[in-house]
Design a protein around this motif. Structure first.
Motif, PDB file in Angstrom:
ATOM      1  N   VAL A 144       0.880  -1.208  -0.141  1.00 30.51           N
ATOM      2  CA  VAL A 144      -0.092  -0.069  -0.082  1.00 30.51           C
ATOM      3  C   VAL A 144       1.002   1.226  -0.082  1.00 30.51           C
ATOM      4  O   VAL A 144       1.780   1.362   0.911  1.00 30.51           O
ATOM      5  N   GLY A 145       0.918   2.185  -0.836  1.00 25.79           N
ATOM      6  CA  GLY A 145       1.401   3.352  -1.102  1.00 25.79           C
ATOM      7  C   GLY A 145       2.922   3.202  -1.637  1.00 25.79           C
ATOM      8  O   GLY A 145       3.658   4.077  -1.443  1.00 25.79           O
ATOM      9  N   SER A 146       3.231   1.981  -2.067  1.00 22.11           N
ATOM     10  CA  SER A 146       4.718   1.778  -2.460  1.00 22.11           C
ATOM     11  C   SER A 146       4.830   2.927  -3.765  1.00 22.11           C
ATOM     12  O   SER A 146       4.137   2.597  -4.500  1.00 22.11           O
ATOM     13  N   GLY A 147       6.115   3.498  -3.515  1.00 20.95           N
ATOM     14  CA  GLY A 147       6.372   4.453  -4.621  1.00 20.95           C
ATOM     15  C   GLY A 147       5.518   5.601  -4.822  1.00 20.95           C
ATOM     16  O   GLY A 147       5.723   6.252  -5.633  1.00 20.95           O
ATOM     17  N   MET A 148       4.670   5.818  -3.772  1.00 23.67           N
ATOM     18  CA  MET A 148       3.895   7.122  -3.889  1.00 23.67           C
ATOM     19  C   MET A 148       4.662   8.457  -3.808  1.00 23.67           C
ATOM     20  O   MET A 148       5.807   8.423  -3.460  1.00 23.67           O
ATOM     21  N   THR A 149       4.290   9.375  -4.495  1.00 16.96           N
ATOM     22  CA  THR A 149       4.802  10.686  -4.939  1.00 16.96           C
ATOM     23  C   THR A 149       4.121  11.987  -4.415  1.00 16.96           C
ATOM     24  O   THR A 149       4.797  12.773  -4.154  1.00 16.96           O
ATOM     25  N   ALA A 150       2.797  11.493  -4.395  1.00 14.82           N
ATOM     26  CA  ALA A 150       1.923  12.751  -3.999  1.00 14.82           C
ATOM     27  C   ALA A 150       0.593  12.453  -3.712  1.00 14.82           C
ATOM     28  O   ALA A 150       0.175  11.303  -3.734  1.00 14.82           O
ATOM     29  N   GLY A 151      -0.248  13.331  -2.966  1.00 13.56           N
ATOM     30  CA  GLY A 151      -1.434  12.847  -2.770  1.00 13.56           C
ATOM     31  C   GLY A 151      -1.618  12.271  -1.273  1.00 13.56           C
ATOM     32  O   GLY A 151      -0.712  12.282  -0.314  1.00 13.56           O
ATOM     33  N   GLU A 152      -2.764  12.125  -1.013  1.00 14.05           N
ATOM     34  CA  GLU A 152      -3.210  11.505   0.168  1.00 14.05           C
ATOM     35  C   GLU A 152      -3.770  10.310   0.050  1.00 14.05           C
ATOM     36  O   GLU A 152      -4.711   9.964  -0.510  1.00 14.05           O
ATOM     37  N   LEU A 153      -3.316   9.179   1.076  1.00 14.26           N
ATOM     38  CA  LEU A 153      -3.779   7.620   1.161  1.00 14.26           C
ATOM     39  C   LEU A 153      -4.084   7.169   2.303  1.00 14.26           C
ATOM     40  O   LEU A 153      -3.099   7.554   3.042  1.00 14.26           O
ATOM     41  N   ARG A 154      -5.393   6.764   2.614  1.00 14.90           N
ATOM     42  CA  ARG A 154      -5.555   6.353   3.686  1.00 14.90           C
ATOM     43  C   ARG A 154      -6.260   5.016   4.125  1.00 14.90           C
ATOM     44  O   ARG A 154      -7.066   4.528   3.128  1.00 14.90           O
ATOM     45  N   VAL A 155      -5.709   4.215   4.960  1.00 12.84           N
ATOM     46  CA  VAL A 155      -6.325   2.940   5.086  1.00 12.84           C
ATOM     47  C   VAL A 155      -7.221   2.852   6.376  1.00 12.84           C
ATOM     48  O   VAL A 155      -6.540   3.009   7.443  1.00 12.84           O
ATOM     49  N   GLY A 186       4.178   2.093   2.023  1.00 13.63           N
ATOM     50  CA  GLY A 186       5.065   2.963   2.031  1.00 13.63           C
ATOM     51  C   GLY A 186       6.410   2.880   1.653  1.00 13.63           C
ATOM     52  O   GLY A 186       7.164   3.967   1.582  1.00 13.63           O
ATOM     53  N   SER A 187       6.632   1.719   1.040  1.00 12.47           N
ATOM     54  CA  SER A 187       8.149   1.342   0.583  1.00 12.47           C
ATOM     55  C   SER A 187       8.350   2.139  -0.589  1.00 12.47           C
ATOM     56  O   SER A 187       7.703   2.432  -1.423  1.00 12.47           O
ATOM     57  N   ALA A 188       9.699   2.800  -0.644  1.00 10.09           N
ATOM     58  CA  ALA A 188      10.083   3.442  -1.713  1.00 10.09           C
ATOM     59  C   ALA A 188       9.211   4.932  -1.850  1.00 10.09           C
ATOM     60  O   ALA A 188       9.238   5.445  -2.880  1.00 10.09           O
ATOM     61  N   MET A 189       8.511   5.372  -0.857  1.00 10.19           N
ATOM     62  CA  MET A 189       7.640   6.429  -0.943  1.00 10.19           C
ATOM     63  C   MET A 189       8.861   7.672  -1.386  1.00 10.19           C
ATOM     64  O   MET A 189       9.585   7.765  -0.656  1.00 10.19           O
ATOM     65  N   ARG A 190       8.141   8.639  -1.735  1.00  5.76           N
ATOM     66  CA  ARG A 190       8.979   9.852  -2.232  1.00  5.76           C
ATOM     67  C   ARG A 190       8.274  10.973  -1.917  1.00  5.76           C
ATOM     68  O   ARG A 190       8.746  12.226  -1.862  1.00  5.76           O
ATOM     69  N   GLY A 191       6.805  11.037  -1.739  1.00  9.05           N
ATOM     70  CA  GLY A 191       5.994  12.115  -1.240  1.00  9.05           C
ATOM     71  C   GLY A 191       4.683  11.767  -1.072  1.00  9.05           C
ATOM     72  O   GLY A 191       4.209  10.638  -1.054  1.00  9.05           O
ATOM     73  N   GLY A 192       3.823  12.755  -0.522  1.00  9.83           N
ATOM     74  CA  GLY A 192       2.233  12.439  -0.256  1.00  9.83           C
ATOM     75  C   GLY A 192       2.444  12.009   1.289  1.00  9.83           C
ATOM     76  O   GLY A 192       3.490  12.085   2.134  1.00  9.83           O
ATOM     77  N   VAL A 193       1.026  11.679   1.710  1.00  7.97           N
ATOM     78  CA  VAL A 193       0.679  11.372   3.027  1.00  7.97           C
ATOM     79  C   VAL A 193      -0.064  10.158   3.012  1.00  7.97           C
ATOM     80  O   VAL A 193      -1.066  10.038   2.369  1.00  7.97           O
ATOM     81  N   LEU A 194       0.789   9.145   3.740  1.00 10.33           N
ATOM     82  CA  LEU A 194      -0.145   7.795   3.976  1.00 10.33           C
ATOM     83  C   LEU A 194      -0.350   7.581   5.400  1.00 10.33           C
ATOM     84  O   LEU A 194       0.702   7.676   6.437  1.00 10.33           O
ATOM     85  N   THR A 195      -1.585   7.329   5.760  1.00  9.84           N
ATOM     86  CA  THR A 195      -2.035   7.160   7.055  1.00  9.84           C
ATOM     87  C   THR A 195      -2.681   5.482   7.274  1.00  9.84           C
ATOM     88  O   THR A 195      -3.743   5.291   6.496  1.00  9.84           O
ATOM     89  N   ALA A 213       7.796   1.560   5.053  1.00 10.93           N
ATOM     90  CA  ALA A 213       8.760   2.757   4.761  1.00 10.93           C
ATOM     91  C   ALA A 213      10.130   2.044   4.401  1.00 10.93           C
ATOM     92  O   ALA A 213      11.092   2.968   4.389  1.00 10.93           O
ATOM     93  N   ALA A 214      10.307   1.143   3.996  1.00 13.24           N
ATOM     94  CA  ALA A 214      11.702   0.413   3.537  1.00 13.24           C
ATOM     95  C   ALA A 214      12.014   1.251   2.197  1.00 13.24           C
ATOM     96  O   ALA A 214      11.249   1.452   1.381  1.00 13.24           O
ATOM     97  N   GLY A 215      13.329   1.942   2.072  1.00 17.02           N
ATOM     98  CA  GLY A 215      13.823   2.319   1.251  1.00 17.02           C
ATOM     99  C   GLY A 215      13.123   3.776   0.966  1.00 17.02           C
ATOM    100  O   GLY A 215      13.192   4.598  -0.121  1.00 17.02           O
ATOM    101  N   MET A 216      12.563   4.274   1.914  1.00 16.41           N
ATOM    102  CA  MET A 216      11.478   5.725   1.757  1.00 16.41           C
ATOM    103  C   MET A 216      12.375   6.906   1.489  1.00 16.41           C
ATOM    104  O   MET A 216      13.726   6.877   2.179  1.00 16.41           O
ATOM    105  N   ALA A 217      12.013   7.791   0.801  1.00 16.75           N
ATOM    106  CA  ALA A 217      12.922   8.684   0.341  1.00 16.75           C
ATOM    107  C   ALA A 217      12.323  10.191   0.736  1.00 16.75           C
ATOM    108  O   ALA A 217      12.864  11.325   0.452  1.00 16.75           O
ATOM    109  N   GLY A 218      10.950  10.349   0.748  1.00 14.19           N
ATOM    110  CA  GLY A 218      10.152  11.509   1.352  1.00 14.19           C
ATOM    111  C   GLY A 218       8.785  11.104   1.575  1.00 14.19           C
ATOM    112  O   GLY A 218       8.156   9.894   1.508  1.00 14.19           O
ATOM    113  N   GLY A 219       7.997  12.089   1.874  1.00  7.56           N
ATOM    114  CA  GLY A 219       6.479  11.976   2.218  1.00  7.56           C
ATOM    115  C   GLY A 219       6.562  11.710   3.843  1.00  7.56           C
ATOM    116  O   GLY A 219       7.534  11.772   4.469  1.00  7.56           O
ATOM    117  N   SER A 220       5.280  11.242   4.081  1.00  7.38           N
ATOM    118  CA  SER A 220       5.101  11.025   5.541  1.00  7.38           C
ATOM    119  C   SER A 220       4.177   9.722   5.629  1.00  7.38           C
ATOM    120  O   SER A 220       3.196   9.585   5.017  1.00  7.38           O
TER     121      SER A 220
END
Length: 274
Positions: free
Chosen positions: A75-86, A95-104, A114-121
């Motif tokens: 869920v949210g793998s590679g995410m770059t922008a926007g909002e995603l909620r579970v 959130g693995s390899a996530m680069r931006g955006g907000v994942l809740t 968040a493995a390999g995460m580079a940005g975002g929340s």
């Protein structure tokens, strides 16, 4: 643009690989592009709208996932922008390899969040599994940016090979927290297992109490005042990342420096009452 709510049609069966189910796709291609995305479940591929019922709702341009009892991986793998909620729990690689955006994630999440995460929340209201903010399986680069807040506990190897960013766990973490850490900040609210900071080069691990066993290779720098703690506290409180058991004032902390066996000058700070 309206958001979308995705509700699992059938909770029984193997985990669903959610790779590509991102707000980016909704914003760029609309509802049709998302509905036609092919997802892997077990050994089979399915259209997204065969696995999920879609309805308008949620944050503008964002996605809300309602998994029920289904396991959703990536869920949210590679995410770059926007909002995603579970609205529930999710599986591995959130959130693995996530680069931006907000994942809740409103429940628990599995290993490699968040493995390999580079940005975002990433914000997890429950617990997280092993390898939070660590390298992806087979990789060598841990988290290199962004922020992660876990309101519950986390497993082993939190922040392994971490290079940058923030991980805050309000509860307890397992062993080898910050192992082979290169830079960044890890905050733990309720203690950690053995091996904290093993082979650490730089970076900071903040604890409320001393680890179960101080890792060999760390030297005790004694109790001192660290003025940066006031600035860090204010920033983390604003972001909901300062654990509730940590003192709300003061700059006193005991500093352990290491891992000297790896030529490291990182620090484990045991935060004291004001």
């Amino acid at each position: 643009m309206s958001g979308l709510i995705l509700t699992t049609r059938d909770s029984a069966g193997p985990p669903i690989d959610m790779t590509g189910v991102l707000p980016d796709r909704l914003i760029e291609g609309g509802r049709e592009a998302l509905a036609g995305l092919m997802l892997v479940r077990g050994r089979e591929r399915h259209r997204l709208d065969a696995l999920f019922a879609l309805q308008d709702g949620g944050p503008s341009g964002g996605l809300v996932l309602q998994p029920g009892d289904a396991v959703l991986d990536g869920v949210g793998s590679g995410m770059t922008a926007g909002e995603l909620r579970v609205e529930g729990e999710c599986g591995a690689y959130a959130g693995s390899a996530m680069r931006g955006g907000v994942l809740t994630v409103e429940g628990n999440c599995g290993a490699f969040a968040a493995a390999g995460m580079a940005g975002g929340s990433l914000r997890v209201l429950g617990d997280a599994g092993d390898f939070l903010g660590a390298p992806l399986a087979g990789g060598t680069r841990g988290m290199s940016g962004g922020s992660v807040v876990v309101m519950g506990n986390a497993g082993d190897r939190v922040g392994e090979r971490m290079r940058r960013g923030l991980i805050a766990v309000h509860g307890r973490v397992g062993g080898l927290c910050g192992a082979r850490m290169i830079a960044g900040t890890i905050v733990v609210g309720a203690g950690c297992g053995p091996g904290a900071g093993q082979a650490m080069r730089r970076g900071s691990i903040l604890l409320r109490r001393a680890p179960e066993a101080v890792t060999p290779g760390f030297v005790d720098g004694g109790m001192n005042d660290w003025l940066f703690l006031d600035l860090m506290r204010k920033e983390l409180i604003d972001g909901g990342a300062w654990p509730s058991g940590f003192p709300t004032a003061g700059t006193r902390a005991r500093r352990l420096i290491g891992d000297r066996t790896a030529g490291g000058i990182g620090e484990v700070l045991i935060v004291s009452e004001a």
